[in-house]
Motif scaffolding. Sequence first.
Motif, PDB file in Angstrom:
ATOM      1  N   LYS A   1      39.560  41.219  34.562  1.00 48.97           N
ATOM      2  CA  LYS A   1      39.965  40.791  35.900  1.00 48.97           C
ATOM      3  C   LYS A   1      39.346  39.429  36.234  1.00 48.97           C
TER       4      LYS A   1
ATOM      5  N   GLU B   1      38.445  36.181  38.911  1.00 47.07           N
ATOM      6  CA  GLU B   1      38.095  36.043  40.326  1.00 47.07           C
ATOM      7  C   GLU B   1      39.348  35.754  41.151  1.00 47.07           C
ATOM      8  N   GLY B   2      39.269  36.101  42.442  1.00 44.12           N
ATOM      9  CA  GLY B   2      40.330  35.682  43.363  1.00 44.12           C
ATOM     10  C   GLY B   2      41.491  36.632  43.474  1.00 44.12           C
ATOM     11  N   ILE B   3      41.450  37.767  42.741  1.00 43.56           N
ATOM     12  CA  ILE B   3      42.530  38.749  42.855  1.00 43.56           C
ATOM     13  C   ILE B   3      42.034  39.925  43.678  1.00 43.56           C
ATOM     14  N   ASN B   4      42.791  40.292  44.681  1.00 40.99           N
ATOM     15  CA  ASN B   4      42.369  41.373  45.567  1.00 40.99           C
ATOM     16  C   ASN B   4      42.883  42.721  45.090  1.00 40.99           C
ATOM     17  N   THR B   5      42.170  43.318  44.161  1.00 45.69           N
ATOM     18  CA  THR B   5      42.507  44.682  43.776  1.00 45.69           C
ATOM     19  C   THR B   5      41.965  45.635  44.838  1.00 45.69           C
TER      20      THR B   5
ATOM     21  N   TYR C   1      38.303  46.160  44.401  1.00 51.27           N
ATOM     22  CA  TYR C   1      37.468  45.019  44.797  1.00 51.27           C
ATOM     23  C   TYR C   1      37.317  44.982  46.319  1.00 51.27           C
TER      24      TYR C   1
ATOM     25  N   ARG D   1      33.337  39.259  38.450  1.00 48.66           N
ATOM     26  CA  ARG D   1      34.511  39.222  37.577  1.00 48.66           C
ATOM     27  C   ARG D   1      34.446  38.008  36.662  1.00 48.66           C
TER      28      ARG D   1
ATOM     29  N   GLY E   1      42.075  37.075  33.122  1.00 50.04           N
ATOM     30  CA  GLY E   1      43.315  37.699  33.558  1.00 50.04           C
ATOM     31  C   GLY E   1      44.240  38.064  32.409  1.00 50.04           C
TER      32      GLY E   1
END
Lengths: 183, 183
Positions: free
Chosen positions: A51, A53-57, A60, A72, A76
């Motif tokens: 994963k 950075e910057g992805i809103n799972t 997270y 993270r 990706g």
Amino acid sequence: MMKHDPGITRKQKGLVIVNTGDGKGKTTAALGVILRAWGRGFRICVIQFIKPEGINTGEYIAASKLAIEWYRYGDGFTWVSKNGDESMNRARQGWQLAQEKIASGAYDLVVLDELTYPLHLNWIDTGEMVNWLALNKPSHLHLIITGRNAPRALIAYADLVTEMKIVKHPFNQGVKGQPGIEF
Amino acid sequence: MMKHDPGITRKQKGLVIVNTGDGKGKTTAALGVILRAWGRGFRICVIQFIKPEGINTGEYIAASKLAIEWYRYGDGFTWVSKNGDESMNRARQGWQLAQEKIASGAYDLVVLDELTYPLHLNWIDTGEMVNWLALNKPSHLHLIITGRNAPRALIAYADLVTEMKIVKHPFNQGVKGQPGIEF
């Protein structure tokens, strides 16, 4: 942060847990342990190796709300990286941070999510990693490592290894991954 | 309770997910989905069919803190029940509550943990259950059912089925289940 309960955690034997296989549920089961551990006031650190950075799972967002430490270091991409040296360096930085966190003794649970990915690509040497863990992992610390194709040396070192197998998968039926369920 | 985000959940296809097999991680992976779903503000209901009331598992403590609806209809025994009719009646009450919760349309995720246990004992008829779900489960609702020996009719109905297989288990080496990790 939750108050730590030494009455529970001091008695524990820290397990090395590996969730591997081609099926769903490897990361998800690690998240389930995080929920349990958080319920008991454990000190938790999560480092993700795929994963970015910057992805809103969902996980997270949840971790942010629960003040769980979460890093993270991924690019990706899964298994076939497109960024070469940069991705490798990120993964190695992640492992370096993991070593600091593990050796610090300040945690009850460390999760290294998808760590098998840089191991598989030989960005991190499995033998060196296992040797380092054998010397430096505090005995009370639970460590979870997830990802496909867990190397043999890691399985040999682990206490609890589970293989997640696909029996039936909706992606084969044209259904997309669902937010809140799969990420 | 979290604010519900209709922007995400209205687009979703509700999956029927079954976690089965002899390995660890069936309930735990369901807990991981709960963490994700909670992160996204989903409306969640959990009903457990083995865990009895009054036991403080890590997940139960966490759910209390997070205001997740959580019910326990188990007798604490696995597979071989000692309480006969009373246990059967509890399990059936649990399934009745599950039907109310599912049909209400008020949830995005319902987890029926260890439901395969009363199915296996024929306390709840699998065929009737599947028929009822096919007619009454809202299309947006994600439903997770966990437990060993998932009946064929349930697997046929499900979208996503994962088998958790033991590769290596510390109980075989005399290590006890660890609080915060396994319960």
